[in-house]
Design a protein around this motif. Structure first.
Motif, mmCIF file in Angstrom:
data_model
loop_
_atom_site.group_PDB
_atom_site.id
_atom_site.type_symbol
_atom_site.label_atom_id
_atom_site.label_comp_id
_atom_site.label_asym_id
_atom_site.label_seq_id
_atom_site.Cartn_x
_atom_site.Cartn_y
_atom_site.Cartn_z
ATOM 1 N N SER A 48 0.823 -1.212 0.000
ATOM 2 C CA SER A 48 0.000 0.000 0.000
ATOM 3 C C SER A 48 0.859 1.266 0.000
ATOM 4 N N HIS A 218 -9.459 4.783 -1.302
ATOM 5 C CA HIS A 218 -8.938 3.456 -0.962
ATOM 6 C C HIS A 218 -9.389 3.086 0.453
ATOM 7 N N THR A 221 -5.928 2.766 2.901
ATOM 8 C CA THR A 221 -5.033 3.923 3.050
ATOM 9 C C THR A 221 -5.789 5.238 3.151
ATOM 10 N N ASP A 297 -1.557 -3.336 -6.048
ATOM 11 C CA ASP A 297 -2.801 -2.914 -5.418
ATOM 12 C C ASP A 297 -3.605 -2.274 -6.542
#
Length: 325
Positions: A48, A218, A221, A297
């Protein structure tokens, strides 16, 4: 079996002063069952942050070894539902990369960002790099979001996007292939579950409309990302001659695919030109090596495909479904 320490892997940028992707060098000859726990630890810690990792030196033995590696990150591998491009199943949960002709460039995109359901993780395994071209370029979706002209970014965020698809008629994938059934009722049930409006046209073909996100946050995050496929679905993505020829055959509402703002108003060609310019400016390209596995990701990092010559084999797995209903 001896314990392998976490620092057995070397983690460094693939290119100097460019943290995407990060290269994870696996000690030569390390069995996959020993490499996997370390790979998972690195992904949990760093994916991430960087958005993409390339594992180099893994002792994978073909598609089944790749499947075991990807599944070992803790989530069942996903099937390719409501697909927009041709792919073939290689083994359970593993597919060919998009089967477009080698001379075609596939622009940057986040996998299945044209829907309200997408995989959070995607892996690419390079079994055979092309002798010429065939890279899988990537880009930072966070940086793209920040660099997008504010007026466009705000419009996409506020209005969302309506993707319109007309299946079959020799112009796009048949609905039977996309939905994996010949049964109208099954298609209608899938569409209800996924907030897709569908209608059967007089010729028996299917049209769907779905209102989706233009940008997204996201879930882990909390970063905002540019997350759509407007530049791929919009009629301006077609070569001018192809666009002209298609519109001589069908009305605009019957184009194989198109995209409007979520309220149904058209998106100007110029807007998509600006979007494509930002995407192009963030493209990161690098050569594949045989045996490389790239883990992305899918919300933080977009991917593409460069044209190529000669044989090329890159296969794909996806996991960790995320949906917005």
């Amino acid at each position: 079996m001896h314990t392998v320490k976490p620092d057995a892997f070397v983690l460094r940028p693939l290119a100097e002063a460019q943290p995407l992707p990060m290269l994870v060098e696996v000690p030569p000859g390390l069995p996959t069952e020993q490499a996997l726990p370390l790979a998972r630890e690195i992904a949990d810690r760093d994916l991430s942050r960087y958005g993409g990792l390339i594992f180099r030196g893994l002792a994978l033995d073909g598609a089944d070894g790749f499947r075991g590696f990807a599944a070992g990150f803790g989530h069942p591998l996903l099937t390719y539902e409501f697909g927009s491009t041709p792919r073939s199943k290689v083994t359970q949960g593993v597919y060919t990369s998009t089967e477009y002709p080698p001379h075609q460039h596939i622009p940057l995109h986040n996998e299945q960002a044209y829907t309200r359901d997408w995989p959070m993780k995607i892996w690419f395994y390079c079994m055979q790099p092309a002798p010429e071209g065939g890279e899988t370029p990537i880009a930072d979706s966070r940086a793209i979001y920040r660099q997008m002209p504010p007026a466009i970014r705000e419009r996409f965020a506020e209005r969302g996007l309506m993707y319109v698809r007309n299946f079959g008629n020799g112009l796009d994938l048949p609905w039977q292939q996309v939905f994996g059934t010949e049964d109208h009722a099954e298609v209608e049930a899938y569409c209800r579950r996924h907030a897709i409006a569908c209608e059967w046209k007089e010729d028996g073909e299917l049209r769907t409309r779905q209102i989706c996100q233009g940008v997204a946050r996201h879930p882990a995050t909390q970063d905002m990302v540019w997350f759509n496929q407007a530049h791929l679905f919009h009629v301006s993505n077609l070569e001018p001659e192809t666009r002209e020829a298609l519109l001589e055959i069908v009305d605009e509402e019957d184009l194989p695919r198109n995209v409007l703002y979520g309220d149904g108003t058209p998106i100007g060609d110029g807007v998509l030109s600006e979007v494509r310019a930002v995407l192009d400016a963030h493209l990161i390209s690098f050569p594949w090596q045989a045996g490389d596995v790239m883990m992305l990701d899918n919300m933080l990092t977009a991917h593409a495909r460069a044209p190529f010559k000669g044989p090329r084999k890159v296969i794909v797995a996806m996991a960790e479904a995320h949906g917005q209903h």
